[in-house]
Design a protein around this motif. Structure first.
Motif, short mmCIF file in Angstrom:
data_model
loop_
_atom_site.label_atom_id
_atom_site.label_comp_id
_atom_site.label_asym_id
_atom_site.label_seq_id
_atom_site.Cartn_x
_atom_site.Cartn_y
_atom_site.Cartn_z
N GLU A 108 -16.89 -2.28 -23.45
CA GLU A 108 -16.44 -2.34 -24.83
C GLU A 108 -15.42 -3.46 -25.06
O GLU A 108 -14.41 -3.56 -24.35
CB GLU A 108 -15.83 -0.97 -25.23
N THR A 133 -21.55 -3.00 -31.20
CA THR A 133 -22.16 -2.50 -29.96
C THR A 133 -23.67 -2.33 -30.11
O THR A 133 -24.44 -2.68 -29.21
CB THR A 133 -21.58 -1.13 -29.56
N ASP A 162 -19.68 -6.35 -24.68
CA ASP A 162 -20.58 -6.16 -25.83
C ASP A 162 -20.32 -7.13 -26.98
O ASP A 162 -21.24 -7.60 -27.63
CB ASP A 162 -20.63 -4.69 -26.29
N HIS A 163 -19.03 -7.43 -27.23
CA HIS A 163 -18.68 -8.32 -28.36
C HIS A 163 -17.19 -8.59 -28.27
O HIS A 163 -16.51 -8.03 -27.42
CB HIS A 163 -19.05 -7.68 -29.71
MN MN Z 1 -18.38 -2.14 -29.12
#
Ligand code: MN
Ligand code: GP9
Length: 416
Positions: free
Chosen positions: A37, A79, A253-254
């Motif tokens: 995350e 996500t 994810d980002h």
């Molecule tokens: Mn995320």
């Protein structure tokens, strides 16, 4: 419609690569994917107050294939967009979240493809199953099982912020993982390092940063916590004898820190300002492949420009699955005859020499603005590629594709 699919197929066929020398090196192994995350690459091998922010990942990278020019390509679906990229090697949408808007499309996602190779597929994520419409979308992607929040014991002590703490999440996942038939393809989605980066005092292993951005300040302890949680998970798998026959694919994810925090970010990076060039560089996220018995003996840092769109063809290639007839926009990250071009969802792009963003071409080595015409040759290809991917999603075009060729006049969906 049909004409556009033929055009798209021709475009994709022209981009098809010979398999790399890594083809099949992980054939038949279990696959553990860890979606990390909000993890950006700038924390890797960095310190805060003299302490490593990601000591485990820094060590793990030395026993792995590590891609240090890998970008996230997500849009508003965050996500879920990264999952969409991972499973389909299609671009998420420019607006909204494709997990919500096109969940009942026909897809040819990795879980479905590797079912034919005997794989069982699953997702582990301790959130409500309908968040990001996952329960619906995971069916479309062909997942066999979703271990959602109801598979976990969640209480006040073992939770923070968005839910179950990552350490608890991984620990409770081990017994669930054991219930699965092998080989399995299992994706773990972490949660603790999520905005607003809340963490209990006893879980803080590094100091917060000191700047005017509370968000950036708090980011470092939660990143450090996630790093520790992943370390514990891998060590537990070793103890349980579940490590040797598994390959590990880890990626961010980002971004976690938005451009609203540029001032504090420039302070942390020791720069006068964050330029649009720097903002694109900050979209780098870690991508690590670990194959026990292989990458520990011969670790590699791969600096080729790659992105989340490449995850699917890369993973399938490692598993020895032929993708020459699969519809995908990425390519095997290990292939060498490849055009180095990674396209972000907003149309920005990165090549081995240039970065293009906000209608400006930058020299990648210096970060300085350069002649527009150096970037110009890529602009049309970038727009075509995003358009073709969007056409597939908006037109649900994969319903016309039987896995090897486009079916002329096909009106009905195959047995759905
Ligand atoms: Mn995320
Ligand atoms: C929610 C988690 C975080 O289940 O995946 O989602 P995000 O807000 O990062 O898209």
């Amino acid at each position: 419609d049909s004409s556009s699919f033929v055009e798209i197929e021709n475009y994709l066929n022209a981009n098809n690569k010979e398999p790399s020398d890594k083809f099949g090196i992980a054939k038949g192994k279990n696959v553990v994917i860890i979606s990390m995350e909000s993890l950006q690459n700038f924390v890797i091998n960095e310190k805060i107050d003299g302490e490593e922010i990601t000591p485990f990942l820094n060590q793990f990278i030395k026993e792995s294939y590590y891609f240090d020019n890998f970008y996230h390509q997500t849009g508003q679906g965050k996500t879920s967009d990264s999952e969409f990229l991972l499973e389909n090697s299609l671009y998420p949408l420019g607006r909204g979240a494709v997990f919500f808007t096109h969940a009942s499309n026909e897809y040819t996602a990795t879980p479905e493809i590797i079912k034919e190779n005997g794989y069982f597929s699953s997702v582990f994520h301790s959130n409500n199953k309908s968040f990001w419409n996952r329960d619906i979308m995971y069916n479309s992607l062909g997942y066999d099982k979703f271990f959602d929040v109801e598979s976990y014991e969640v209480n006040e002590e073992n939770s923070i912020g968005w839910g179950l703490k990552d350490k608890e999440f991984f620990e409770q996942s081990i017994d669930l993982l054991k219930t699965q038939p092998e080989p399995y393809y299992s994706k773990f989605i972490t949660l603790t390092n999520h905005f607003p980066f809340e963490l209990a005092e006893e879980d803080k292993m590094v100091n917060e940063y000191t700047s005017k951005s509370r968000t950036l300040n708090r980011y470092f302890p939660t990143v450090r916590y996630m790093d520790e949680a992943i370390k514990t998970f891998i060590n537990r798998l070793k103890e349980e004898g579940m490590y040797e026959n598994t390959i590990f694919v880890l990626y961010g994810d980002h971004y976690g820190i938005s451009e609203n925090h540029n001032k504090a970010m420039s302070q942390f990076l020791g720069k006068d300002e964050i330029t649009p060039f720097d903002s694109v560089q900050l979209q780098k996220v870690p991508f690590i492949i670990h194959i026990p018995g292989v990458t520990d003996k011969d670790p590699q840092v791969i600096s080729k420009v790659t992105g989340q769109i490449d995850l699917k063809p890369t993973i399938l290639s490692l598993l020895g699955v032929d993708t020459s007839n699969d519809v995908h926009f990425g390519s095997d990250a290990f292939s060498e005859d490849d055009l180095e071009l990674t396209i972000l969802r907003d149309g920005s792009f990165i090549t081995d020499k240039y970065v293009y963003t906000s209608n400006t071409c930058y020299d990648k080595a210096t970060g300085l603005e350069t002649e527009e015409n150096y970037c110009e040759p890529f602009v049309e290809k970038v727009n075509t590629e995003l358009d073709f991917s969007d056409e597939i999603v908006y037109g649900d075009l994969l319903r016309f594709y039987n896995g090897t060729s486009y079916e002329e006049q096909s009106g009905d969906r195959e047995s759905k």
